[in-house]
Design a protein around this motif. Structure first.
Motif, PDB file in Angstrom:
ATOM      1  N   ALA A  45      41.785  41.473  48.198  1.00  0.00           N
ATOM      2  CA  ALA A  45      40.930  41.878  47.072  1.00  0.00           C
ATOM      3  C   ALA A  45      41.737  41.945  45.775  1.00  0.00           C
ATOM      4  N   ALA A  46      42.944  42.506  45.838  1.00  0.00           N
ATOM      5  CA  ALA A  46      43.779  42.599  44.638  1.00  0.00           C
ATOM      6  C   ALA A  46      44.179  41.218  44.125  1.00  0.00           C
ATOM      7  N   LEU A  47      44.512  40.320  45.053  1.00  0.00           N
ATOM      8  CA  LEU A  47      44.851  38.955  44.641  1.00  0.00           C
ATOM      9  C   LEU A  47      43.641  38.242  44.043  1.00  0.00           C
ATOM     10  N   THR A  48      42.458  38.501  44.606  1.00  0.00           N
ATOM     11  CA  THR A  48      41.227  37.941  44.038  1.00  0.00           C
ATOM     12  C   THR A  48      41.044  38.459  42.616  1.00  0.00           C
ATOM     13  N   HIS A  49      41.140  39.771  42.448  1.00  0.00           N
ATOM     14  CA  HIS A  49      40.972  40.411  41.138  1.00  0.00           C
ATOM     15  C   HIS A  49      41.974  39.816  40.149  1.00  0.00           C
ATOM     16  N   TRP A  50      43.242  39.840  40.517  1.00  0.00           N
ATOM     17  CA  TRP A  50      44.310  39.371  39.646  1.00  0.00           C
ATOM     18  C   TRP A  50      44.139  37.889  39.318  1.00  0.00           C
ATOM     19  N   GLY A  51      43.851  37.076  40.331  1.00  0.00           N
ATOM     20  CA  GLY A  51      43.699  35.639  40.118  1.00  0.00           C
ATOM     21  C   GLY A  51      42.534  35.280  39.218  1.00  0.00           C
ATOM     22  N   ILE A  52      41.426  35.991  39.379  1.00  0.00           N
ATOM     23  CA  ILE A  52      40.258  35.747  38.516  1.00  0.00           C
ATOM     24  C   ILE A  52      40.596  36.076  37.069  1.00  0.00           C
ATOM     25  N   VAL A  53      41.257  37.207  36.862  1.00  0.00           N
ATOM     26  CA  VAL A  53      41.643  37.594  35.499  1.00  0.00           C
ATOM     27  C   VAL A  53      42.540  36.533  34.882  1.00  0.00           C
ATOM     28  N   ILE A  54      43.565  36.126  35.595  1.00  0.00           N
ATOM     29  CA  ILE A  54      44.492  35.117  35.064  1.00  0.00           C
ATOM     30  C   ILE A  54      43.741  33.818  34.763  1.00  0.00           C
ATOM     31  N   ALA A  55      42.904  33.379  35.680  1.00  0.00           N
ATOM     32  CA  ALA A  55      42.161  32.131  35.482  1.00  0.00           C
ATOM     33  C   ALA A  55      41.248  32.210  34.266  1.00  0.00           C
TER      34      ALA A  55
END
Length: 125
Positions: free
Chosen positions: A15-25
């Motif tokens: 979930a954290a990687l999803t959150h972080w990755g979406i923000v970066i993208a």
């Protein structure tokens, strides 16, 4: 280490990687502000987190779906409020890169999410 803690770490990390990755993208491809992108990252990560915790981490607690969803949404929304307020403050005052700062905040909130999920959101009604 208990099975529940291992599953929590795996689901929470995803979930954290999803959150972080979406923000970066969203920041890099659509030039959204980190704070606005953070909202979208949280919404998608909420789905990953709830599904993983409901069907894996806290499955043995036999919580009813809709009450667990409502309680976990409250836990997650409260965590997001702390996340967004901290993020806004630190973006303006720390000098750290937005992506590193978000990663630190997400790690900090993980423990609180586990405790609230285990003790309240996914408890049997």
């Amino acid at each position: 280490m208990s099975r529940q803690i291992i599953l929590f770490i795996l689901v929470g990390t995803l979930a954290a990687l999803t959150h972080w990755g979406i923000v970066i993208a969203l920041v890099q491809t659509l030039s959204l502000s980190p704070l606005l992108a953070n909202l979208f990252g949280w919404l998608l990560a909420f789905l990953v987190s709830f599904g993983g915790h409901y069907w894996l981490t806290f499955r043995s607690q036999n919580a009813q779906f809709l009450p667990a969803l409502a309680r976990f949404f409250l836990v997650s929304a409260a965590g997001f409020a702390v996340n967004e307020a901290s993020y806004a403050y630190l973006l303006n005052n720390s000098g750290l890169r937005y992506d590193l700062l978000l990663g630190l905040i997400l790690i900090g909130l993980a423990v609180l999410t586990f405790l609230a999920g285990r003790l309240w959101a996914f408890r049997r009604t």
